[in-house]
Design an enzyme around this catalytic site. Structure first.
Site, PDB file in Angstrom:
ATOM      1  N   ARG A  24      -1.330   4.026 -12.032  1.00 20.24           N
ATOM      2  CA  ARG A  24      -0.714   5.337 -12.233  1.00 20.24           C
ATOM      3  C   ARG A  24      -0.988   5.850 -13.645  1.00 20.24           C
ATOM      4  O   ARG A  24      -1.311   7.028 -13.845  1.00 20.24           O
ATOM      5  CB  ARG A  24       0.800   5.265 -11.985  1.00 20.24           C
ATOM      6  CG  ARG A  24       1.202   5.193 -10.503  1.00 20.24           C
ATOM      7  CD  ARG A  24       2.668   4.786 -10.391  1.00 20.24           C
ATOM      8  NE  ARG A  24       3.220   4.885  -9.059  1.00 20.24           N
ATOM      9  CZ  ARG A  24       3.055   3.985  -8.096  1.00 20.24           C
ATOM     10  NH1 ARG A  24       2.302   2.923  -8.318  1.00 20.24           N
ATOM     11  NH2 ARG A  24       3.646   4.142  -6.912  1.00 20.24           N
TER      12      ARG A  24
ATOM     13  N   ASP B 242      -7.824  -4.549  -8.412  1.00 18.00           N
ATOM     14  CA  ASP B 242      -7.332  -3.204  -8.100  1.00 18.00           C
ATOM     15  C   ASP B 242      -7.516  -2.246  -9.263  1.00 18.00           C
ATOM     16  O   ASP B 242      -7.861  -1.072  -9.074  1.00 18.00           O
ATOM     17  CB  ASP B 242      -5.847  -3.263  -7.726  1.00 18.00           C
ATOM     18  CG  ASP B 242      -5.652  -3.670  -6.269  1.00 18.00           C
ATOM     19  OD1 ASP B 242      -6.577  -4.301  -5.703  1.00 18.00           O
ATOM     20  OD2 ASP B 242      -4.593  -3.362  -5.700  1.00 18.00           O
TER      21      ASP B 242
ATOM     22  N   GLN C 265       3.855   5.013  -1.359  1.00 17.65           N
ATOM     23  CA  GLN C 265       2.670   5.424  -2.127  1.00 17.65           C
ATOM     24  C   GLN C 265       2.188   6.815  -1.715  1.00 17.65           C
ATOM     25  O   GLN C 265       1.593   7.528  -2.525  1.00 17.65           O
ATOM     26  CB  GLN C 265       1.541   4.412  -1.951  1.00 17.65           C
ATOM     27  CG  GLN C 265       1.757   3.109  -2.702  1.00 17.65           C
ATOM     28  CD  GLN C 265       0.560   2.186  -2.590  1.00 17.65           C
ATOM     29  OE1 GLN C 265      -0.556   2.613  -2.295  1.00 17.65           O
ATOM     30  NE2 GLN C 265       0.788   0.908  -2.814  1.00 17.65           N
TER      31      GLN C 265
ATOM     32  N   ASP D  29       7.505  -6.340  -1.663  1.00 14.77           N
ATOM     33  CA  ASP D  29       6.571  -7.353  -2.166  1.00 14.77           C
ATOM     34  C   ASP D  29       7.302  -8.639  -2.535  1.00 14.77           C
ATOM     35  O   ASP D  29       6.892  -9.739  -2.159  1.00 14.77           O
ATOM     36  CB  ASP D  29       5.802  -6.812  -3.373  1.00 14.77           C
ATOM     37  CG  ASP D  29       4.756  -5.776  -2.982  1.00 14.77           C
ATOM     38  OD1 ASP D  29       4.375  -5.730  -1.793  1.00 14.77           O
ATOM     39  OD2 ASP D  29       4.328  -5.006  -3.852  1.00 14.77           O
TER      40      ASP D  29
ATOM     41  N   GLU E 269      -2.039  -5.520   2.658  1.00 18.95           N
ATOM     42  CA  GLU E 269      -3.361  -6.104   2.537  1.00 18.95           C
ATOM     43  C   GLU E 269      -3.759  -6.894   3.784  1.00 18.95           C
ATOM     44  O   GLU E 269      -4.942  -7.006   4.128  1.00 18.95           O
ATOM     45  CB  GLU E 269      -3.438  -6.999   1.295  1.00 18.95           C
ATOM     46  CG  GLU E 269      -3.589  -6.247  -0.006  1.00 18.95           C
ATOM     47  CD  GLU E 269      -2.291  -5.683  -0.559  1.00 18.95           C
ATOM     48  OE1 GLU E 269      -2.291  -5.280  -1.737  1.00 18.95           O
ATOM     49  OE2 GLU E 269      -1.272  -5.635   0.172  1.00 18.95           O
TER      50      GLU E 269
ATOM     51  N   ARG F 148       1.287  -8.699   7.162  1.00 20.29           N
ATOM     52  CA  ARG F 148       2.065  -9.725   6.481  1.00 20.29           C
ATOM     53  C   ARG F 148       3.182 -10.332   7.334  1.00 20.29           C
ATOM     54  O   ARG F 148       3.525 -11.496   7.159  1.00 20.29           O
ATOM     55  CB  ARG F 148       2.648  -9.154   5.177  1.00 20.29           C
ATOM     56  CG  ARG F 148       1.597  -8.994   4.091  1.00 20.29           C
ATOM     57  CD  ARG F 148       2.155  -8.351   2.835  1.00 20.29           C
ATOM     58  NE  ARG F 148       1.175  -8.414   1.742  1.00 20.29           N
ATOM     59  CZ  ARG F 148       1.327  -7.816   0.570  1.00 20.29           C
ATOM     60  NH1 ARG F 148       2.402  -7.062   0.333  1.00 20.29           N
ATOM     61  NH2 ARG F 148       0.404  -7.935  -0.357  1.00 20.29           N
TER      62      ARG F 148
ATOM     63  N   LYS G 177      -6.961 -10.025  -7.024  1.00 22.33           N
ATOM     64  CA  LYS G 177      -6.591  -8.640  -6.728  1.00 22.33           C
ATOM     65  C   LYS G 177      -5.564  -8.127  -7.717  1.00 22.33           C
ATOM     66  O   LYS G 177      -5.625  -6.966  -8.150  1.00 22.33           O
ATOM     67  CB  LYS G 177      -6.052  -8.539  -5.304  1.00 22.33           C
ATOM     68  CG  LYS G 177      -5.599  -7.142  -4.906  1.00 22.33           C
ATOM     69  CD  LYS G 177      -5.178  -7.090  -3.450  1.00 22.33           C
ATOM     70  CE  LYS G 177      -4.525  -5.772  -3.101  1.00 22.33           C
ATOM     71  NZ  LYS G 177      -5.413  -4.607  -3.231  1.00 22.33           N
TER      72      LYS G 177
END
Length: 490
Positions: free
Chosen positions: A71, A93, A221, A372, A400, A403, A473
């Site tokens: 961001r 990322d 997001q 997460d 990803e 999950r 990542k």
């Protein structure tokens, strides 16, 4: 164990295994690092054998937040003036975002992997290329904000794409919101997933009176991306209003976005944060991003969860530095869940300390604000007395990897009984109170699966982590930091 995965597939091990299956053992801190290098141009998959961990004790300084890093980079590119971003996360990322900004001709001065000065473009980006193709890997924090920002570029034809898993991750809700604001953007296929194609500029007259009504159930997001692009989408006659039509998940991430935009000079008015189901967001016309000159990225709260959980499981004491009671990240609240389970938590503004007597109890928690860190909770549940229910995590299925199914499968292999539902699961720890030994954990090219399930070694068993380099990542030095506070079993 530590390694940094690069495009040259260079791995650094604290102690390399001599067995033919190319495993490495989690060593004590006295082991010296050695270098192993492969000339292969693709990521070399290895396995990592973690020996039983007796206790985690020590202090960890967290790397920068992934969400904040990307961001900050984008807002710095859209701002007027130069912005130095420090404590930037060094990970895949972030590298995808940096590569995209370079391709878009945004000047970057790289002081170190963790420090970059961005020369802002004082507004919308642009490209004179007939077709600007941006490859963004599996980086959702690059794909979504860039798709929104480039939808209001001065000019350009853009195609945003990624790895096969990215082509399975929905983005249609964001595309719909951008289209309502006049953008010429669409998904190439009918799946509602990338690739995304954009033709800029957007319509000269902002559409729908500047109002976009979007879903907040899939990913926060999408809303964050729309908000960051909103100053580019306003017109002389219209503000931008973004209305959530159903339910907003992961609201702390949106609050983080709004706070960061304020640091760059743009104010977002929110009708009511308390109305978590259908809040509305207003960006007044005439606002532009202005550089704050310098910005320090806060430590990653999601990454903190692994070390804090390890302390709770093993009866150790661990302090994480870089985020605390003043954190803008929702995942810092994971420490409160550990407290509910029986751990002791101590806060300062920029640190959290967890200690424990190893007696943990199962909990029933709505994890919609900490999806997460909820993955870490799934592993902690294996060590609790009684079942743990992890609710409101439908977003796990869109990350990803899928999950929910991954967590159910790997917890079951370790000996747990798991009930799977659409947006929650119930984890019953092994009836024997002991985890299965020498279990091979599939990581599904998902960094958080590798890090969360490494904590199974805290159960007095050996754990094999497949493709541990997938942590590149977001946290390439994770196993190095884990080793630094590990006390192996005698």
């Amino acid at each position: 164990i530590a390694w940094t995965a690069t495009t040259a597939s260079c791995f650094t091990f604290l102690k390399a295994a001599t067995s033919s299956n190319n495993r490495s053992r989690l060593p004590s801190s006295k082991n010296k690092p050695i270098q192993m290098t492969s000339s292969s141009s693709t990521k070399e998959q290895t396995t990592l054998l973690l020996e039983p961990i007796d206790k985690l004790c020590g202090v960890v300084t967290l790397p920068g937040s992934k969400s904040l890093s990307n961001r900050c980079l984008l807002l710095a590119a859209l701002a007027s003036g130069n912005t130095r971003v420090d404590n930037l996360l060094e990970s895949d990322d972030i590298r995808y975002m940096i590569a995209a900004l370079k391709q878009l001709q945004v000047p970057l001065e790289i002081h170190s992997p963790n420090s970059i000065t961005v020369t802002g473009q004082a507004g919308a980006l642009s490209s004179s290329s007939p077709k600007e193709e941006l490859f963004l890997g599996n980086a959702g924090t690059a794909m979504r904000p860039l798709a929104a920002a480039l939808s209001f570029a001065k000019q350009g034809h853009f195609v945003l794409d990624g790895v096969p898993r990215m082509r399975e991750r929905p983005i249609q809700d964001l595309v719909d919101g951008l289209t309502q604001l006049g953008a010429h953007v669409s998904c190439v296929s009918s799946t509602g997933c990338p690739p995304v194609t954009i033709h800029a500029p957007a319509s000269s007259a902002i559409s729908n009176n500047g109002i976009a009504v979007v879903s907040g159930k899939m990913s926060s997001q999408f809303l964050s991306a729309l908000l960051m692009a909103a100053p580019l989408a306003t017109s002389d006659n219209n503000d931008v209003t973004i209305q959530i039509k159903d339910e907003l998940i992961s609201a702390p991430y949106v609050k983080m976005t709004v706070g960061l935009m304020k640091q760059f000079g743009v104010t977002v008015h929110v009708d009511s944060w308390e109305n978590t189901l259908t809040p509305a967001f207003f960006v007044k016309r005439g606002q532009t991003y202005k550089s704050p000159s310098n910005i320090l990225v806060e430590g990653d709260a999601s990454s903190a969860s692994y070390f804090l959980a390890g302390a709770a499981i093993t009866g150790g004491t661990v302090t994480v530095r870089g985020c605390g009671s003043a954190s803008v990240q929702g995942d810092v609240q994971f420490a409160n869940v550990l407290e509910q389970m029986g751990a002791t938590v101590t806060w300062t503004e920029d640190s959290v300390t967890v200690s424990s007597n190893k007696k943990l109890k199962g909990v029933d928690v709505d994890c919609g604000q900490i999806p997460d860190a909820a993955m870490t909770l799934a592993v902690v549940a294996l060590f609790a007395d009684g079942p743990t229910t992890i609710r409101n995590v439908y977003s796990w299925r869109l990350k990803e990897t899928e999950r929910m199914k991954a967590i159910v499968k790997e917890c079951t292999k370790l000996g747990a009984t798991v009930e799977e539902y659409r947006d929650y699961c119930i984890i019953h720890p092994p009836a024997s109170k002991a985890l299965n030994d020498n279990v091979s954990i599939e990581t599904y090219d998902d960094h958080r699966m590798a890090m969360a399930f490494s904590l199974a070694a805290c159960g007095g068993v050996r754990v094999i982590i497949e493709d541990p380099a997938c942590t590149a990542k977001t946290f390439p030095t994770y196993f190095d930091m884990l080793a630094s506070i590990t006390k192996p079993q005698a």
